[in-house]
Structure formats: C-alpha cells, structure tokens
Design a protein around this motif. Sequence first.
Motif, PDB file in Angstrom:
ATOM      1  N   GLY A  87       0.829  -1.198   0.000  1.00  0.00           N
ATOM      2  CA  GLY A  87       0.000   0.000   0.000  1.00  0.00           C
ATOM      3  C   GLY A  87       0.864   1.249   0.000  1.00  0.00           C
ATOM      4  N   ARG A  88       0.251   2.366  -0.353  1.00  0.00           N
ATOM      5  CA  ARG A  88       0.930   3.668  -0.322  1.00  0.00           C
ATOM      6  C   ARG A  88       0.190   4.573   0.640  1.00  0.00           C
ATOM      7  NH1 ARG A  88       2.648   5.197  -6.496  1.00  0.00           N
ATOM      8  NH2 ARG A  88       4.233   3.594  -6.653  1.00  0.00           N
ATOM      9  N   GLY A  89       0.951   5.441   1.294  1.00  0.00           N
ATOM     10  CA  GLY A  89       0.335   6.334   2.255  1.00  0.00           C
ATOM     11  C   GLY A  89       1.137   7.608   2.427  1.00  0.00           C
ATOM     12  N   GLY A  99       5.383  13.749   3.612  1.00  0.00           N
ATOM     13  CA  GLY A  99       6.069  12.804   2.738  1.00  0.00           C
ATOM     14  C   GLY A  99       5.181  11.615   2.436  1.00  0.00           C
ATOM     15  N   TYR A 100       5.609  10.821   1.459  1.00  0.00           N
ATOM     16  CA  TYR A 100       4.841   9.660   1.012  1.00  0.00           C
ATOM     17  C   TYR A 100       5.663   8.393   1.236  1.00  0.00           C
ATOM     18  CZ  TYR A 100       1.874  13.201  -0.974  1.00  0.00           C
ATOM     19  OH  TYR A 100       1.046  14.280  -1.120  1.00  0.00           O
ATOM     20  N   TYR A 101       4.949   7.295   1.542  1.00  0.00           N
ATOM     21  CA  TYR A 101       5.605   6.054   1.937  1.00  0.00           C
ATOM     22  C   TYR A 101       4.898   4.860   1.327  1.00  0.00           C
ATOM     23  CZ  TYR A 101       8.107   8.897   5.282  1.00  0.00           C
ATOM     24  OH  TYR A 101       8.917   9.853   5.838  1.00  0.00           O
ATOM     25  N   SER A 102       5.645   3.755   1.199  1.00  0.00           N
ATOM     26  CA  SER A 102       5.046   2.484   0.789  1.00  0.00           C
ATOM     27  C   SER A 102       5.163   1.508   1.952  1.00  0.00           C
ATOM     28  CB  SER A 102       5.732   1.916  -0.452  1.00  0.00           C
ATOM     29  OG  SER A 102       7.063   1.539  -0.152  1.00  0.00           O
ATOM     30  N   LEU A 103       4.215   0.596   2.015  1.00  0.00           N
ATOM     31  CA  LEU A 103       4.208  -0.446   3.035  1.00  0.00           C
ATOM     32  C   LEU A 103       4.198  -1.775   2.320  1.00  0.00           C
ATOM     33  CD1 LEU A 103       2.123  -0.739   6.223  1.00  0.00           C
ATOM     34  CD2 LEU A 103       1.965  -2.537   4.525  1.00  0.00           C
ATOM     35  N   GLY A 104       5.066  -2.669   2.734  1.00  0.00           N
ATOM     36  CA  GLY A 104       5.099  -4.008   2.165  1.00  0.00           C
ATOM     37  C   GLY A 104       5.265  -5.035   3.262  1.00  0.00           C
ATOM     38  N   GLU A 136      16.180   3.949   7.086  1.00  0.00           N
ATOM     39  CA  GLU A 136      16.195   3.749   5.626  1.00  0.00           C
ATOM     40  C   GLU A 136      15.026   2.887   5.182  1.00  0.00           C
ATOM     41  OE1 GLU A 136      18.274   4.944   3.209  1.00  0.00           O
ATOM     42  OE2 GLU A 136      19.094   6.239   4.767  1.00  0.00           O
ATOM     43  N   GLY A 137      14.482   2.145   6.084  1.00  0.00           N
ATOM     44  CA  GLY A 137      13.348   1.253   5.838  1.00  0.00           C
ATOM     45  C   GLY A 137      12.878   0.746   7.187  1.00  0.00           C
ATOM     46  N   TRP A 138      11.881   1.384   7.739  1.00  0.00           N
ATOM     47  CA  TRP A 138      11.400   1.113   9.099  1.00  0.00           C
ATOM     48  C   TRP A 138      10.557  -0.144   9.095  1.00  0.00           C
ATOM     49  CZ3 TRP A 138       6.597   1.313  11.683  1.00  0.00           C
ATOM     50  CH2 TRP A 138       6.632   1.580  13.050  1.00  0.00           C
ATOM     51  N   VAL A 139      10.819  -1.047  10.038  1.00  0.00           N
ATOM     52  CA  VAL A 139      10.071  -2.304  10.123  1.00  0.00           C
ATOM     53  C   VAL A 139       9.348  -2.360  11.468  1.00  0.00           C
ATOM     54  CG1 VAL A 139      10.202  -4.826  10.088  1.00  0.00           C
ATOM     55  CG2 VAL A 139      11.735  -3.479   8.634  1.00  0.00           C
ATOM     56  N   ALA A 140       8.028  -2.470  11.410  1.00  0.00           N
ATOM     57  CA  ALA A 140       7.220  -2.570  12.627  1.00  0.00           C
ATOM     58  C   ALA A 140       7.597  -3.835  13.382  1.00  0.00           C
ATOM     59  CB  ALA A 140       5.737  -2.580  12.277  1.00  0.00           C
ATOM     60  N   GLY A 141       7.841  -3.681  14.673  1.00  0.00           N
ATOM     61  CA  GLY A 141       8.216  -4.814  15.507  1.00  0.00           C
ATOM     62  C   GLY A 141       9.709  -5.019  15.594  1.00  0.00           C
ATOM     63  N   VAL A 142      10.470  -4.439  14.673  1.00  0.00           N
ATOM     64  CA  VAL A 142      11.929  -4.517  14.708  1.00  0.00           C
ATOM     65  C   VAL A 142      12.493  -3.164  15.128  1.00  0.00           C
ATOM     66  CG1 VAL A 142      14.020  -4.887  13.339  1.00  0.00           C
ATOM     67  CG2 VAL A 142      12.011  -6.330  12.962  1.00  0.00           C
ATOM     68  N   ASP A 143      12.105  -2.109  14.416  1.00  0.00           N
ATOM     69  CA  ASP A 143      12.590  -0.770  14.732  1.00  0.00           C
ATOM     70  C   ASP A 143      11.781  -0.118  15.849  1.00  0.00           C
ATOM     71  OD1 ASP A 143      14.720  -0.605  12.787  1.00  0.00           O
ATOM     72  OD2 ASP A 143      13.146  -0.591  11.279  1.00  0.00           O
ATOM     73  N   ILE A 187       8.222  -0.206   5.956  1.00  0.00           N
ATOM     74  CA  ILE A 187       7.767   1.075   5.439  1.00  0.00           C
ATOM     75  C   ILE A 187       8.963   1.850   4.894  1.00  0.00           C
ATOM     76  CG2 ILE A 187       6.641   3.251   6.034  1.00  0.00           C
ATOM     77  CD1 ILE A 187       5.156   1.598   8.231  1.00  0.00           C
ATOM     78  N   THR A 188       8.833   2.305   3.665  1.00  0.00           N
ATOM     79  CA  THR A 188       9.926   2.978   2.970  1.00  0.00           C
ATOM     80  C   THR A 188       9.424   4.267   2.341  1.00  0.00           C
ATOM     81  OG1 THR A 188      10.776   0.777   2.407  1.00  0.00           O
ATOM     82  CG2 THR A 188      11.740   2.641   1.239  1.00  0.00           C
ATOM     83  N   LYS A 189      10.238   5.314   2.392  1.00  0.00           N
ATOM     84  CA  LYS A 189       9.863   6.595   1.790  1.00  0.00           C
ATOM     85  C   LYS A 189       9.902   6.472   0.268  1.00  0.00           C
ATOM     86  CE  LYS A 189      10.338  11.497   2.202  1.00  0.00           C
ATOM     87  NZ  LYS A 189      10.780  12.587   3.027  1.00  0.00           N
ATOM     88  N   ILE A 190       8.914   7.089  -0.393  1.00  0.00           N
ATOM     89  CA  ILE A 190       8.846   7.092  -1.855  1.00  0.00           C
ATOM     90  C   ILE A 190       8.626   8.511  -2.339  1.00  0.00           C
ATOM     91  CG2 ILE A 190       8.005   4.722  -2.053  1.00  0.00           C
ATOM     92  CD1 ILE A 190       5.167   5.889  -2.436  1.00  0.00           C
ATOM     93  N   LYS A 191       8.796   8.728  -3.636  1.00  0.00           N
ATOM     94  CA  LYS A 191       8.510  10.027  -4.245  1.00  0.00           C
ATOM     95  C   LYS A 191       7.257   9.892  -5.085  1.00  0.00           C
ATOM     96  CE  LYS A 191      13.218  11.646  -4.369  1.00  0.00           C
ATOM     97  NZ  LYS A 191      14.302  12.173  -5.179  1.00  0.00           N
TER      98      LYS A 191
END
Length: 192
Positions: A87-89, A99-104, A136-143, A187-191
């Motif tokens: 998803g994108r958010g 800013g805009y982000y993607s979730l995978g 650089e790439g935030w991970v829920a439960g890890v970061d 979750i990663t930042k996107i343009k």
Amino acid sequence: MRSPILRTLALAAVAGSMLLTACTTTGEKDTAPKPSARAALDADVNATLNRLYKISPDAREMVAKAAGVLVFPSVVGGSFVVGAEYGRGALLQHGRIQGYYSLGAGSLGWQIGAQSKAIIYVFNTSDALQKFLSSEGWVAGVDATVAVAHIGANGSIDTETAKQPVVGFVMSNAGLEAGVSLQGSKITKIKL
C-alpha cells in the motif's frame, strides 16, 4: 515417481507464483504517478482519518496531540500459500502531509484469499517519530514496537494503549480490527 503430496505442493507453488505475479512491486521510476495520483492519495488519507474519527472519537484527540501520523488508506493483500501486502500512504505532522511512503509485508503458510484494509500508525512521541524518519526502511516490531489500539464499545481507546510511543489502527470495511499483528511490515519513503 513423486508422491501426491509433493506434486500438490509443486502445483500450489506454481499457482501461487502465477497469482502473485499481478502483485509485484516496481521501482519508483517504473510507476511515476501523475500529479492527480498525489491528489487522490491525499484525499484518501483525509477520508481514512475521518472514518477513524467516526469509529473512535478519542482517535481525533490522539492524532491532534501526536508528533506524526502515517496513514495507508488501502493496503491490499493477496495470498495463495505465499502472502503479500502492499500500500501507499502519507505522513502527516500537525495536519500537513510531509512525505509519502510504501508499506510491504509478506507471509508464508497455508492461506488463500485477498483483502484490503487501512492502516494508521500514530507516533505519540517525538523520539518515536525521529527514529522512523531517520530509518532507511522502518520495520514494525523490529525498529519499534507497535501497540495495536484496543477500542471499547463506546469507541474509546484503552488508556494503556494510548500511552505507547507508536499505536496502530487497522480498519476493514467492517470497522476496526482487533487482535491483528502489524509486526514485519516494512515502510519505505517514496517520491510521488
């Protein structure tokens, strides 16, 4: 001669990979959205927050006090043995998109089906938001540990949950989901 179980597993793996071919992600260059895509995402973010406020009026106050709020209006998942979500958010600070982000996310196991849901991360502290922004790439439960919001029958948020640095809300068409895990979502930042 192969056993029927191995043959079934091989067929399931082939069928699953064919099914998920349509769910592949591409790089930013490959999917450069038009400016109208940004406006559509902005509108979806606002609509998702308004829907959350209708379900839980306490969420409005929580979001207003938060250091930042990350809203994914539509996280689509599909699975056939192997599952994937994307998803994108947008990240909002003080009501403005920053800013805009993607979730995978991915999963493995016997499963089949598809679904769409909205996911909202509320960063209650500046420290939690800064850790997210500097990754650089935030991970829920890890970061960071993400406490999934517990909502009472009257729409109030459990006070212990509301005190956590990062609180997550998951909404399906039926309303807020309880007992879900957001662990492992990257979750990663996107343009845009």
